[in-house]
Design an enzyme around this catalytic site. Structure first.
Site: not given
Ligand code: SAJ
Length: 433
Positions: A219, A167, A273, A338
């Site tokens: 998740k 995480r 992600c 990013f």
């Protein structure tokens, strides 16, 4: 078997996939006294780690890796070695259909299978669609028919299997690996307890136990939640632009409501992600995941909107200066990564906007990006890397794509003849820092 091994101390660990999660985890586990064997298919990376001369991640991480390698607690290899616990931290990209591509997880299974033994623990950390850990357990069972592996409803087996998603936030990896709460989803309760014993070695946050499928969906839900909320802000920013309203002032005001907390709009959503994981819900739940799909589409469309904005601004500039053509318009772009304050270009909307701009725009394109030393190959022949102050002397149009910390002070005083497109709110006094 479980009774015999449940309290056995972890002496050795194997980390499969030494990327931005695997390597720091390996170093951290090594720092807690285990002998850690890193496994990766990238020969150059393996050599780089073993040389203790790594220069590719956060400084504190480079230092920890070097310290652990020099101490003999961490080594990298192309072949698996026996260990008490195996952590699988390989990428899960998606295919053209947006379905998760599990080939790296499957390959990881077959690479560790030959060295597995009774009492071992295998943990999947890679972000994965619901059901992947069960597939992993089945793949291991095919490769090692002499050992028993857990099924979801089954009783204890020779090898324990659990899912425990990473995480951590890029840029804060070491701190978050230790301090974040963790979700542990064992294939059975005994798998969860064995995994809990492992994470307790280095995690200070709470370790919360659940079943394997809940952990997998948890998740995906976390990253989809963020994607949906960013999409909301991106949509509001486009509406504000149309209505001539400062979106940063609007967010500042709306967030003074005790139950409202808008995230920040930007040029789109990047990284490996948030821009990927929601698809793992959508591709398996086409009919139900309407909002999650729409959020992905809204965020993916934001770079197109920014490019239209640039075209319109150049047209307006040329209208004011009729003797000039597009070739005379110098665009100075701030940021390629990013997100702010990192060097990561993966799935960067800023990079994709500048790449597309080099095709659309015939004039000079200059780039300020303090976090990289050379432009990526896609831009190296078509744009030039500049210092901010030099670039500002040449620019007709400034395009702010990333809110790196060092950019804020640059725009306090800027030549009023320069047009500014600010996708990150750096020039707004309402932006929260
Ligand atoms: N972004 C915005 N507006 C915002 C916040 C982010 O436009 O208000 C953009 C960023 O600029 C970037 C993208 O979203 O392009 C993703 O950045 P991020 O900081 O939201 O997340 P990541 O991808 O760096 O890390 C996320 C984290 N997940 C959540 O916060 C729920 C991290 O905790 C996960 O471990 C990580 O994904 C992962 O590996 O899954």
């Amino acid at each position: 078997m479980w009774e015999e091994t449940k309290d056995r101390p972890f002496v050795t660990a194997s980390v499969v996939g030494l990327g931005y999660i695997g390597l720091p985890t390996a170093a951290l586990v090594a720092d807690h006294g285990l002998k850690v064997f890193g496994l990766d298919v990238n020969e150059a990376l393996v050599a780089e780690i073993n040389s203790a001369q790594l220069k590719r991640v956060e400084q504190a991480l480079d230092d920890l890796v070097a310290k652990m390698v020099n101490k003999g607690n961490l080594s990298a290899d192309l072949q698996a070695k026996p260990a008490d616990v195996f952590l699988i931290t390989v990428p899960t990209p998606f295919k053209a259909s947006h379905q998760a591509d599990l080939q790296y997880i499957e390959a990881a299974c077959y690479s560790i299978a030959p060295v597995l033994k009774k009492g071992d623990l295998v943990i999947l950390e890679s972000t994965s669609p619901v059901g992947t850990t069960e597939k992993l357990s089945a793949w291991l069972a095919i490769a090692r028919p002499d050992l028993s592996f857990p099924k979801r409803q089954g009783k204890a087996a020779d090898v324990q299997v659990a899912y425990c998603p990473e995480r951590v936030l890029p840029g804060f990896v070491l701190d978050e690996l230790v301090n974040n709460d963790r979700i542990i989803g064992g294939m059975t309760q005994s798998c969860s307890l064995r995994a809990l014993a492992f994470y307790k070695i280095f995690v200070k946050g709470d370790c919360l136990i659940t079943d394997v499928r809940t952990a997998e969906l948890c998740k995906l839900t976390e990253n989809s939640f963020r994607d949906v909320n960013i999409a909301f802000s991106n949509e509001i920013s486009i509406i504000c632009d149309k209505l001539g309203i400062d979106v940063w002032e609007l967010i500042h005001l709306a967030n003074r409501h005790p139950r409202v907390n808008l995230l920040e709009p930007g040029p789109g959503v990047g990284g490996h992600c948030i821009s990927v994981d929601p698809w793992f819900i959508v591709s398996e739940n086409e009919a139900e995941a309407q909002l999650i799909r729409t959020a992905r589409e809204v965020n993916d469309a934001k770079p197109d909107w920014v490019l239209t904005k640039i075209k319109d601004t150049i047209a307006a500039f040329l209208k004011e200066a009729p003797l000039k053509t597009a070739k005379d318009v110098t665009i100075l772009c701030f940021g390629l990564t990013f997100k702010p304050d990192i060097e990561d270009l993966r799935e960067s909307p800023a990079l994709s906007i500048v790449e597309r701009l080099t095709v659309l725009h015939s004039g000079p394109i200059l780039i300020v990006e303090p976090h990289i030393s050379a432009l990526p190959p896609s831009l190296s022949q078509k744009a030039a890397l500049k210092e901010a102050e030099d670039g500002l002397l040449e620019a007709d149009l400034v395009l702010i794509l990333v809110n790196h910390r060092e950019f804020y002070s640059l725009f306090k005083k800027i030549d009023p003849r320069i047009k500014v497109i600010d996708t990150r709110g750096i020039t707004s006094s309402f932006k929260q820092r």
